[in-house]
Design a protein around this motif. Structure first.
Motif, PDB file in Angstrom:
ATOM      1  N   GLN A 100      27.058   4.223 -21.086  1.00  0.00           N
ATOM      2  CA  GLN A 100      26.701   3.451 -20.329  1.00  0.00           C
ATOM      3  C   GLN A 100      27.988   2.754 -19.996  1.00  0.00           C
ATOM      4  OE1 GLN A 100      24.561   0.250 -21.566  1.00  0.00           O
ATOM      5  NE2 GLN A 100      25.788  -0.552 -23.063  1.00  0.00           N
ATOM      6  N   ALA A 101      28.066   2.192 -18.593  1.00  0.00           N
ATOM      7  CA  ALA A 101      29.312   1.657 -18.271  1.00  0.00           C
ATOM      8  C   ALA A 101      29.307   0.176 -17.692  1.00  0.00           C
ATOM      9  CB  ALA A 101      29.882   2.401 -16.635  1.00  0.00           C
ATOM     10  N   GLN A 102      30.292  -0.578 -17.620  1.00  0.00           N
ATOM     11  CA  GLN A 102      30.295  -2.063 -16.704  1.00  0.00           C
ATOM     12  C   GLN A 102      29.709  -1.861 -15.309  1.00  0.00           C
ATOM     13  OE1 GLN A 102      34.154  -3.415 -17.689  1.00  0.00           O
ATOM     14  NE2 GLN A 102      33.379  -5.029 -18.822  1.00  0.00           N
ATOM     15  N   PRO A 103      29.242  -2.678 -15.019  1.00  0.00           N
ATOM     16  CA  PRO A 103      28.834  -2.836 -13.461  1.00  0.00           C
ATOM     17  C   PRO A 103      30.217  -3.313 -12.693  1.00  0.00           C
ATOM     18  CG  PRO A 103      28.071  -4.717 -14.639  1.00  0.00           C
ATOM     19  CD  PRO A 103      28.599  -3.922 -15.724  1.00  0.00           C
ATOM     20  N   LEU A 104      30.121  -2.938 -11.609  1.00  0.00           N
ATOM     21  CA  LEU A 104      31.363  -3.300 -10.636  1.00  0.00           C
ATOM     22  C   LEU A 104      31.595  -4.850 -10.840  1.00  0.00           C
ATOM     23  CD1 LEU A 104      33.673  -2.018  -9.184  1.00  0.00           C
ATOM     24  CD2 LEU A 104      32.328  -2.495  -7.234  1.00  0.00           C
ATOM     25  N   HIS A 105      32.902  -5.528 -10.942  1.00  0.00           N
ATOM     26  CA  HIS A 105      32.683  -7.055 -10.998  1.00  0.00           C
ATOM     27  C   HIS A 105      34.180  -7.300 -10.703  1.00  0.00           C
ATOM     28  CE1 HIS A 105      34.082  -5.616 -14.930  1.00  0.00           C
ATOM     29  NE2 HIS A 105      34.657  -7.115 -15.023  1.00  0.00           N
ATOM     30  N   GLY A 106      34.588  -8.673 -10.398  1.00  0.00           N
ATOM     31  CA  GLY A 106      35.590  -9.411 -10.196  1.00  0.00           C
ATOM     32  C   GLY A 106      35.559 -10.331 -11.605  1.00  0.00           C
ATOM     33  N   ASP A 107      36.786 -10.622 -12.121  1.00  0.00           N
ATOM     34  CA  ASP A 107      36.855 -11.666 -13.347  1.00  0.00           C
ATOM     35  C   ASP A 107      36.746 -13.027 -12.859  1.00  0.00           C
ATOM     36  OD1 ASP A 107      36.658  -9.402 -15.188  1.00  0.00           O
ATOM     37  OD2 ASP A 107      38.633  -9.431 -15.509  1.00  0.00           O
ATOM     38  N   ALA A 130      39.866  11.971 -17.933  1.00  0.00           N
ATOM     39  CA  ALA A 130      38.865  11.564 -17.077  1.00  0.00           C
ATOM     40  C   ALA A 130      37.530  11.499 -17.642  1.00  0.00           C
ATOM     41  CB  ALA A 130      38.513  12.726 -15.791  1.00  0.00           C
ATOM     42  N   ASP A 131      37.424  12.180 -18.724  1.00  0.00           N
ATOM     43  CA  ASP A 131      36.070  11.814 -19.709  1.00  0.00           C
ATOM     44  C   ASP A 131      36.176  10.815 -20.547  1.00  0.00           C
ATOM     45  OD1 ASP A 131      35.019  14.163 -18.529  1.00  0.00           O
ATOM     46  OD2 ASP A 131      35.844  15.536 -20.194  1.00  0.00           O
ATOM     47  N   MET A 132      37.099   9.992 -20.616  1.00  0.00           N
ATOM     48  CA  MET A 132      37.143   8.800 -21.646  1.00  0.00           C
ATOM     49  C   MET A 132      36.833   7.468 -20.877  1.00  0.00           C
ATOM     50  SD  MET A 132      40.949   9.611 -23.590  1.00  0.00           S
ATOM     51  CE  MET A 132      40.430   8.477 -24.929  1.00  0.00           C
ATOM     52  N   GLY A 133      36.389   7.527 -19.602  1.00  0.00           N
ATOM     53  CA  GLY A 133      35.963   6.348 -19.211  1.00  0.00           C
ATOM     54  C   GLY A 133      37.031   5.293 -18.629  1.00  0.00           C
ATOM     55  N   GLY A 134      38.033   5.704 -18.137  1.00  0.00           N
ATOM     56  CA  GLY A 134      39.154   4.940 -17.691  1.00  0.00           C
ATOM     57  C   GLY A 134      38.678   3.845 -16.730  1.00  0.00           C
ATOM     58  N   TRP A 178      38.363  -5.807  -7.756  1.00  0.00           N
ATOM     59  CA  TRP A 178      36.922  -5.313  -8.192  1.00  0.00           C
ATOM     60  C   TRP A 178      37.238  -3.880  -9.209  1.00  0.00           C
ATOM     61  CZ3 TRP A 178      33.613  -4.439  -3.153  1.00  0.00           C
ATOM     62  CH2 TRP A 178      33.743  -5.929  -2.360  1.00  0.00           C
ATOM     63  N   HIS A 179      36.719  -4.114 -10.224  1.00  0.00           N
ATOM     64  CA  HIS A 179      36.617  -2.948 -11.217  1.00  0.00           C
ATOM     65  C   HIS A 179      35.549  -3.176 -12.355  1.00  0.00           C
ATOM     66  CE1 HIS A 179      37.935  -6.853 -13.482  1.00  0.00           C
ATOM     67  NE2 HIS A 179      37.856  -6.111 -14.423  1.00  0.00           N
ATOM     68  N   SER A 180      35.453  -1.857 -13.213  1.00  0.00           N
ATOM     69  CA  SER A 180      34.527  -1.847 -14.130  1.00  0.00           C
ATOM     70  C   SER A 180      35.164  -0.759 -15.096  1.00  0.00           C
ATOM     71  CB  SER A 180      33.282  -1.271 -13.605  1.00  0.00           C
ATOM     72  OG  SER A 180      33.539   0.085 -13.035  1.00  0.00           O
ATOM     73  N   GLY A 181      34.873  -1.061 -16.401  1.00  0.00           N
ATOM     74  CA  GLY A 181      35.283  -0.101 -17.502  1.00  0.00           C
ATOM     75  C   GLY A 181      33.901   1.115 -17.512  1.00  0.00           C
ATOM     76  N   ARG A 182      34.646   2.308 -17.278  1.00  0.00           N
ATOM     77  CA  ARG A 182      33.608   3.682 -17.259  1.00  0.00           C
ATOM     78  C   ARG A 182      33.087   4.053 -18.579  1.00  0.00           C
ATOM     79  NH1 ARG A 182      31.408   1.821 -13.589  1.00  0.00           N
ATOM     80  NH2 ARG A 182      30.363   3.803 -13.092  1.00  0.00           N
ATOM     81  N   ARG A 183      32.104   4.746 -18.769  1.00  0.00           N
ATOM     82  CA  ARG A 183      31.510   5.301 -19.807  1.00  0.00           C
ATOM     83  C   ARG A 183      32.419   6.286 -20.651  1.00  0.00           C
ATOM     84  NH1 ARG A 183      26.468   8.706 -17.775  1.00  0.00           N
ATOM     85  NH2 ARG A 183      27.521  10.789 -17.790  1.00  0.00           N
TER      86      ARG A 183
END
Length: 272
Positions: A100-107, A130-134, A178-183
């Motif tokens: 799973q990944a974080q939802p897009l958000h602002g801090d 690319a596969d590491m969830g940048g 706007w950012h998020s941590g990907r899976r």
């Protein structure tokens, strides 16, 4: 290696104002990267909100050495000035095959300061593939005010970037981006160290201003991004101009008269 701070240029600061982030790829030596991974695995002690940066980290820590690198120190000072304070810091870990990944958000909460900003330093001590969830981010989103996960329902936006980078990369971001941590779809952990800094001085001409009037500055500030709507995009340019006027101290600066035309208030003349 030079020990002098390497201040940003006006073109680089203008790019930050337009895009909301600045990448410093592979600038941290491998020795610091290795120490950082070990420290991040163990966890870091808390730092109280408002602690002056110069007193927040002991000299034998990787964070102190990271911030002392001339390229990092110069970039930080160019954006938030000398003597910033620590808002908070955190270790972000994406576990192997996390699913799973974080939802897009602002801090943090909505922040409407038009003439000031915090920066978040994001440090990646190992290569991010690319596969590491940048970290995913949306260039040019930082001045479109939202509150935390207001945009969390959005899955993808045209022009978004998913970070891949070499070991030792530092990304400085405007607090509103706007950012998020990907899976993480690999078998290894992905680490990121985040440090948010608050300015303690007016953020006016803190960088190397020798190229302040370079036409490339205006070109950077006039950048459009693929996710912008045709009409609302003009507000992004407008807000950039306001921020650049505050940072540069030049109240006459404009891009295609976006600000000038709506702030025109001729003095009333007497008809006597």
């Amino acid at each position: 290696m030079s020990t002098s701070k390497q201040l940003l240029t006006s073109v680089q600061v203008a790019r930050f104002v337009a895009q909301g982030f600045l990448r410093l790829d592979g600038v941290v030596p491998q020795e610091i990267n290795e120490r950082a991974i070990a420290a991040l695995t163990e966890g870091l002690p808390e730092v109280s909100y408002g602690t002056p940066l110069g007193r927040a980290f002991a000299q034998d820590t990787f964070v102190h050495e990271l911030l002392a690198l001339p390229v990092v120190a110069g970039a930080v000072e160019s954006l938030v000035g000398p003597g910033p304070t620590v808002d908070h810091h955190a270790v972000h870990v994406r576990e192997p095959h996390e699913g799973q990944a974080q939802p897009l958000h602002g801090d943090a909460i909505i922040d409407v300061r038009p003439d000031a900003f915090d920066i978040q330093l994001m440090y990646y001590p190992h290569e991010v593939t690319a596969d590491m969830g940048g970290t995913l981010s949306v260039p040019g989103s930082h001045l479109r005010r939202i509150n935390e996960t207001d945009v969390g329902r959005v899955q993808n936006l045209r022009g978004q970037t998913r970070l891949t980078c070499p070991a030792g990369t530092v990304v400085l971001v405007h607090h509103g981006i706007w950012h998020s941590g990907r899976r993480n779809d690999t078998a290894g952990r992905r680490y990121m160290y985040k440090l948010r800094l608050n300015p303690t001085v007016p953020q006016v001409r803190l960088w190397d201003v020798s190229d302040l009037h370079d036409p490339a500055v205006t070109a950077e500030l006039n950048t459009y991004f693929p996710w912008y709507e045709q009409a609302t995009a003009r507000l992004e340019i407008y807000n950039r101009v306001l921020l650049w006027r505050a940072l540069s101290g030049d109240e006459s600066f404009d891009v295609e008269y976006w600000v000038t035309r709506v702030s025109n208030r001729p003095a009333l003349r007497s008809h006597a």
